[in-house]
Design an enzyme around this catalytic site. Structure first.
Site, PDB file in Angstrom:
ATOM      1  N   GLU A 267       1.004  -1.042   0.171  1.00 32.76           N
ATOM      2  CA  GLU A 267      -0.041  -0.147  -0.056  1.00 32.76           C
ATOM      3  C   GLU A 267       0.687   1.288   0.075  1.00 32.76           C
ATOM      4  O   GLU A 267       0.382   2.257  -0.683  1.00 32.76           O
ATOM      5  CB  GLU A 267      -0.822   0.005   1.155  1.00 32.76           C
ATOM      6  CG  GLU A 267      -2.032  -1.082   1.482  1.00 32.76           C
ATOM      7  CD  GLU A 267      -2.688  -0.916   2.529  1.00 32.76           C
ATOM      8  OE1 GLU A 267      -3.819  -0.754   2.492  1.00 32.76           O
ATOM      9  OE2 GLU A 267      -2.103  -1.268   3.459  1.00 32.76           O
TER      10      GLU A 267
ATOM     11  N   LYS B  31     -10.991   4.662   2.032  1.00 34.07           N
ATOM     12  CA  LYS B  31      -9.874   4.240   1.143  1.00 34.07           C
ATOM     13  C   LYS B  31     -10.688   3.317   0.151  1.00 34.07           C
ATOM     14  O   LYS B  31     -11.390   2.319   0.734  1.00 34.07           O
ATOM     15  CB  LYS B  31      -8.838   3.329   1.907  1.00 34.07           C
ATOM     16  CG  LYS B  31      -7.934   2.477   1.175  1.00 34.07           C
ATOM     17  CD  LYS B  31      -7.002   1.862   1.855  1.00 34.07           C
ATOM     18  CE  LYS B  31      -5.645   1.867   1.452  1.00 34.07           C
ATOM     19  NZ  LYS B  31      -4.553   1.361   2.160  1.00 34.07           N
TER      20      LYS B  31
END
Length: 118
Positions: free
Chosen positions: A21, A98
């Protein structure tokens, strides 16, 4: 008093706990609600008497560019920065989402909503 909302601000950023990520990044959406004393602006029609959406957006964009592991940390930085910069704001609600988080299943988004009062 008024509620000023900035909804659906989209950013590509490198927030997350996993190395992938942090390296690859992901899409995020930020939504703000600001409780603002707008009486002067209502009467004067002068942007200096209220909170500039552009200035708020620029501040959020700047905070989104600083890497964090947790959405809670991102939301806290945004809320604190906006409150510090704009004294007319009485409280702020920040939602950081997200999109498509890597959780091993089908999920549109994961979100954190933070509420801070002056």
């Amino acid at each position: 008093m008024a509620i000023i909302s900035l909804d659906g601000m989209r950013f590509y950023a490198n927030h997350g706990c996993f190395a992938e990520e942090q390296a690859i990044g992901a899409d995020f959406v930020v939504d703000l609600k600001l409780n603002v004393d707008t009486l002067d602006a209502q009467q004067s029609d002068d942007i200096s008497a209220t909170v500039s959406y552009q200035d708020v957006y620029n501040l959020v964009s700047s905070e989104m560019s600083c890497r964090s592991h947790l959405l809670e940390h991102v939301a806290s930085r945004i809320a604190s920065s906006v409150l510090a910069r704009f004294p007319k704001i009485r409280w702020i609600s920040v939602r950081v989402s997200k999109l498509n988080p890597p959780l091993g299943g089908q999920l549109d988004s994961a979100s954190v909503t933070l509420f801070l009062r002056r």
